[in-house]
Every structure is written in structure tokens, then in C-alpha cells.
Design a protein around this motif. Sequence first.
Motif, PDB file in Angstrom:
ATOM      1  N   PRO A   1      -0.849 -16.961  -3.540  1.00  0.00           N
ATOM      2  CA  PRO A   1      -1.663 -15.928  -2.900  1.00  0.00           C
ATOM      3  C   PRO A   1      -2.425 -16.352  -1.656  1.00  0.00           C
ATOM      4  O   PRO A   1      -3.071 -15.510  -1.031  1.00  0.00           O
ATOM      5  CB  PRO A   1      -2.653 -15.565  -4.014  1.00  0.00           C
ATOM      6  N   PHE A   2      -2.367 -17.619  -1.278  1.00  0.00           N
ATOM      7  CA  PHE A   2      -3.279 -18.109  -0.244  1.00  0.00           C
ATOM      8  C   PHE A   2      -2.802 -17.766   1.170  1.00  0.00           C
ATOM      9  O   PHE A   2      -1.620 -17.883   1.501  1.00  0.00           O
ATOM     10  CB  PHE A   2      -3.452 -19.625  -0.394  1.00  0.00           C
ATOM     11  N   CYS A   3      -3.748 -17.333   1.999  1.00  0.00           N
ATOM     12  CA  CYS A   3      -3.487 -17.015   3.402  1.00  0.00           C
ATOM     13  C   CYS A   3      -4.638 -17.539   4.254  1.00  0.00           C
ATOM     14  O   CYS A   3      -5.778 -17.654   3.784  1.00  0.00           O
ATOM     15  CB  CYS A   3      -3.379 -15.498   3.620  1.00  0.00           C
ATOM     16  N   ARG A   4      -4.318 -17.829   5.504  1.00  0.00           N
ATOM     17  CA  ARG A   4      -5.380 -18.224   6.430  1.00  0.00           C
ATOM     18  C   ARG A   4      -6.345 -17.076   6.676  1.00  0.00           C
ATOM     19  O   ARG A   4      -7.541 -17.255   6.768  1.00  0.00           O
ATOM     20  CB  ARG A   4      -4.762 -18.692   7.746  1.00  0.00           C
ATOM     21  N   ARG A   5      -5.781 -15.886   6.781  1.00  0.00           N
ATOM     22  CA  ARG A   5      -6.584 -14.668   6.861  1.00  0.00           C
ATOM     23  C   ARG A   5      -5.703 -13.515   6.393  1.00  0.00           C
ATOM     24  O   ARG A   5      -4.486 -13.673   6.285  1.00  0.00           O
ATOM     25  CB  ARG A   5      -7.104 -14.432   8.286  1.00  0.00           C
ATOM     26  N   ARG A   6      -6.311 -12.387   6.117  1.00  0.00           N
ATOM     27  CA  ARG A   6      -5.537 -11.246   5.643  1.00  0.00           C
ATOM     28  C   ARG A   6      -5.057 -10.415   6.831  1.00  0.00           C
ATOM     29  O   ARG A   6      -5.861  -9.990   7.668  1.00  0.00           O
ATOM     30  CB  ARG A   6      -6.385 -10.361   4.720  1.00  0.00           C
ATOM     31  N   CYS A   7      -3.749 -10.182   6.904  1.00  0.00           N
ATOM     32  CA  CYS A   7      -3.205  -9.323   7.952  1.00  0.00           C
ATOM     33  C   CYS A   7      -3.695  -7.894   7.727  1.00  0.00           C
ATOM     34  O   CYS A   7      -3.952  -7.472   6.598  1.00  0.00           O
ATOM     35  CB  CYS A   7      -1.676  -9.368   7.936  1.00  0.00           C
ATOM     36  N   TYR A   8      -3.770  -7.135   8.799  1.00  0.00           N
ATOM     37  CA  TYR A   8      -4.416  -5.831   8.741  1.00  0.00           C
ATOM     38  C   TYR A   8      -3.603  -4.776   7.989  1.00  0.00           C
ATOM     39  O   TYR A   8      -4.129  -3.729   7.628  1.00  0.00           O
ATOM     40  CB  TYR A   8      -4.718  -5.340  10.160  1.00  0.00           C
ATOM     41  N   TYR A   9      -2.322  -5.064   7.747  1.00  0.00           N
ATOM     42  CA  TYR A   9      -1.470  -4.120   7.025  1.00  0.00           C
ATOM     43  C   TYR A   9      -1.262  -4.519   5.570  1.00  0.00           C
ATOM     44  O   TYR A   9      -0.629  -3.800   4.799  1.00  0.00           O
ATOM     45  CB  TYR A   9      -0.091  -4.013   7.696  1.00  0.00           C
ATOM     46  N   CYS A  10      -1.806  -5.661   5.153  1.00  0.00           N
ATOM     47  CA  CYS A  10      -1.455  -6.266   3.869  1.00  0.00           C
ATOM     48  C   CYS A  10      -2.318  -5.745   2.722  1.00  0.00           C
ATOM     49  O   CYS A  10      -3.550  -5.774   2.798  1.00  0.00           O
ATOM     50  CB  CYS A  10      -1.591  -7.785   3.963  1.00  0.00           C
TER      51      CYS A  10
ATOM     52  N   GLU B   1      -1.435   1.434   3.946  1.00  0.00           N
ATOM     53  CA  GLU B   1      -2.056   1.514   2.630  1.00  0.00           C
ATOM     54  C   GLU B   1      -3.558   1.739   2.774  1.00  0.00           C
ATOM     55  O   GLU B   1      -4.208   1.122   3.629  1.00  0.00           O
ATOM     56  CB  GLU B   1      -1.801   0.223   1.844  1.00  0.00           C
ATOM     57  N   PRO B   2      -4.149   2.596   1.942  1.00  0.00           N
ATOM     58  CA  PRO B   2      -5.568   2.958   2.097  1.00  0.00           C
ATOM     59  C   PRO B   2      -6.532   1.782   2.035  1.00  0.00           C
ATOM     60  O   PRO B   2      -7.562   1.790   2.706  1.00  0.00           O
ATOM     61  CB  PRO B   2      -5.808   3.929   0.930  1.00  0.00           C
ATOM     62  N   VAL B   3      -6.203   0.746   1.238  1.00  0.00           N
ATOM     63  CA  VAL B   3      -7.158  -0.344   1.029  1.00  0.00           C
ATOM     64  C   VAL B   3      -7.092  -1.413   2.115  1.00  0.00           C
ATOM     65  O   VAL B   3      -7.839  -2.388   2.061  1.00  0.00           O
ATOM     66  CB  VAL B   3      -6.924  -1.004  -0.347  1.00  0.00           C
ATOM     67  N   THR B   4      -6.227  -1.249   3.106  1.00  0.00           N
ATOM     68  CA  THR B   4      -6.077  -2.246   4.154  1.00  0.00           C
ATOM     69  C   THR B   4      -6.931  -1.903   5.368  1.00  0.00           C
ATOM     70  O   THR B   4      -7.471  -0.805   5.490  1.00  0.00           O
ATOM     71  CB  THR B   4      -4.602  -2.327   4.596  1.00  0.00           C
ATOM     72  N   ALA B   5      -7.028  -2.880   6.282  1.00  0.00           N
ATOM     73  CA  ALA B   5      -7.752  -2.630   7.534  1.00  0.00           C
ATOM     74  C   ALA B   5      -7.094  -1.497   8.312  1.00  0.00           C
ATOM     75  O   ALA B   5      -7.793  -0.639   8.877  1.00  0.00           O
ATOM     76  CB  ALA B   5      -7.790  -3.908   8.376  1.00  0.00           C
ATOM     77  N   PHE B   6      -5.771  -1.468   8.354  1.00  0.00           N
ATOM     78  CA  PHE B   6      -5.070  -0.362   9.017  1.00  0.00           C
ATOM     79  C   PHE B   6      -5.394   0.962   8.334  1.00  0.00           C
ATOM     80  O   PHE B   6      -5.537   1.998   8.987  1.00  0.00           O
ATOM     81  CB  PHE B   6      -3.560  -0.602   8.992  1.00  0.00           C
ATOM     82  N   GLY B   7      -5.486   0.937   7.008  1.00  0.00           N
ATOM     83  CA  GLY B   7      -5.769   2.162   6.271  1.00  0.00           C
ATOM     84  C   GLY B   7      -7.135   2.730   6.586  1.00  0.00           C
ATOM     85  O   GLY B   7      -7.354   3.946   6.495  1.00  0.00           O
TER      86      GLY B   7
END
Length: 420
Positions: free
Chosen positions: A18-27, A215-221
Motif C-alpha cells: 500500500p505504500f506511496c510517496r504521495r497519493r495521486c489525485y485520482y486514486c 471517485e468521490p473520495v479522491t482529490a479529483f472527486g
Amino acid sequence: MTPTLDRDRPKAAYLHIPFCRRRCYYCDFPVSVVGDQARGENSGAITQYVEVLCQEIELPVELPILDKAVPIQPLETIFFGGGTPSLLSVAQLDRILQTLEHKFGIAANAEISIEIDPGTFDLAQIQGYRAAGINRVSLGVQAFQPELLTLCGRTHSVADVYAAVELIHQAPMVNFSLDLISGLPHQTLDQWQASIEAAIALAPKHLSCYDLIVEPVTAFGRQYQPGDQPLPSDTSAAEMYRLAQQLLSTAGYEHYEVSNYAQPGFQCRHNRVYWKNQPFYGFGMGAASYLQGQRFTRPRKTREYYEWVKAQKSNLSSSPPSASFQDLLLDTLMLGFRLAEGLSLVELAQQFGKLSLDKICHSLQSHYAQGWVEVVGVEWEAIAQLPLEALPPEARIKLSDPEGFLFSNQVLADLFADLE
């Protein structure tokens, strides 16, 4: 009738890292952000997770109703997804594979894939992955325009993409895939064409072209509403889909699944397990297993996942209810129609009954008439007239390419409404 289930033990396993440097805005995947400096060899969080993940793998296989007389099968496909699995050290990845080998065995010709991101690995690391058993990598590119990468929240640059592909060649890792996303905010048809052409020039064996889902819970959402600007219109998104199909087919790639293309012999064997609705193991935070028609999803948060594994070790958890006939049928249709080859009419009738097959074809009649649904190996009108034993073994039903794929959601929605 009771549908027939695959009583064999699964031969596929998914591992969620699950590890990421940061969360992408669509993820909207279950991920844990660790920052730009953390890596497997220096991160206590990653080290702890690998320890718990291996503990989970060693647990008794879920579902006590599995026939104990059927032996565990060696794994034929393994997929490390995320997250950013390339944040794992070689030693950590090797430990996970050794744990899988100890528990299940790994077939000599197994496809072992890992998702990697540009800028997260060096030559020694990918060579170490290869030595540990990885023989397929999926590189998360998404776009070849710097402004779109920034807009998505990606941590890599276009230069990082080319450097990553060079490392893949040097490793050498022959079987590699690239991921691209269409329908991004402000993305134009010309930009999408440029990304496709740049990807073709790198000659991957496989390409995944995903259409953005907000997706609603994402930054794009939180920023955008589906169908509104600056997202491409539905018409533009459809043009992007058709363009990818045209360019990639011309370049020699088989459009073998709604969003996936491969050179001959390089379809993703692991993902085909999902699309054919076959059983598989899932391990890790948020991962799902599919065993005898039952799905098990792990908690999506780290602490809850750790507590879940601990509870499993103490035999404190319970099995979920069995899937219904209806659920199995709809899952089989939804997944099988994603494949260019579609579904075997004989197998559908054997598993769910000839009456169910006739209902499916009756529901799809209008979409067949408009060219979105096709049959091969038999005349459409003959399907309802023939008994099961008279259906040709090669007879299949599928969606047309590209129009049937493009409107697959509508086809499936109409089909599900008629079958429910």
C-alpha cells in the motif's frame, strides 16, 4: 439450479503493497503515504507491514468448506499491486515470494508481476527483483505531458519515464507493460494521441489504457463533477477510446480486454484470472480473495488490517455467507464481457443452465441488432432453438470492438435489469 463452482484450489495470488510517496489525485485505492525519502530498507512502517503480510500468507486458507482432499495448487500467477510495490527492497520482496513458495509452491513457468513507478528504482533493484523471480513489470506512466503529470499529482517526470524504460531494458526485463490514463482534466485528443504514440515508440509488450473514473473520495472527486469541464466531454472520451484502439491495433497490439492491449503471447495471465471469474488468493491491506464464489475483503486501514490478521491467527473471525446464484451469474457476465473473446455459450449453459443462457440472449437481442453484441460459431437465431448438447463447442458471445466495449456499461445495465 445450483451453478457449478471451481472446486480446485486457486493458482493465482494478489499481494497489496500500500505504500506511496504521495497519493495521486485520482486514486481511491487503500494506500499509506510515506513521503519521498522512505523506502523498504529504511522504513519501519514498510518493514512491519511485510512482517504482517507474511504472517497472513502463513495463515490457514480461508473457507473451511474447501475440500481438504483437494491438494494446494502451485501458484501460476502472482501480482504485486499497490500502492507502489517498487518501494520494497529486494530482500523484502524476496521474503514475500519465499513465504508464498513455502505455503503454496510456485510453478516453474509462473507469471510474477510487479507494479513499479518511474523514479522509484535503480538498475540494481530491478535486477534484484528479476533474480528473486519477477518476470513481468507494469510501469505507471499515465501521461507523457509534464502538465498532466503535475495535474494528477504524480511524483515522476517524463524524463523519469524514459530513464525507467532504459533500466527495464538493461535489467533485462523483456515482458513489460505501460499504464496510461485518458479523460484527464484539460486533456485534449492531441495530447492523448501523443501519449499513445510515445508509448508505442517504447515498444512495451503490453499497454493498459484506462479511462479516468472520478471517485468521490479522491482529490479529483472533490474538485470535479463527472461530465463537467475541464474533464473531457463524453464525446471526447469516446473519441479517445476509439483512437487508442485504432493506433494500437495498427501497431500490432491485440485489444484483448476493454482497457488492455498486448503483443501476441503477452496478455496478462494474472488479470485473465479475474476476468474469467476464476478463484484467487488476495493478501494485504484492502485485498480480496475469491474462493468458491465467496469474496473476502481485508480492512482498508493499516491498524484495522493488523488487528484482522491477529484475529485470524486467534481464530476469532467468521466466514461470510455464500454467494447467490444471481451474484455468480452477474459477476461472470460482467467480467467475461470485458474480454475480446467474450464468453463460451456452452460453459454458460453448463454452469447456469440453458434457460439462463436463453434469457441472456433474449435480453441482448436489441444490442445484437445494433452491432454492440456479436456471436461466433453459431447463428444468433439458433441459440434459443438448440439444446445444450447441440451447441457448437466454439460458440461464443462477446462485445464488438470498439463500439460494444465503448458502450459496455449500458449493455450490462440493460442485461442486469432484465435478469434481476
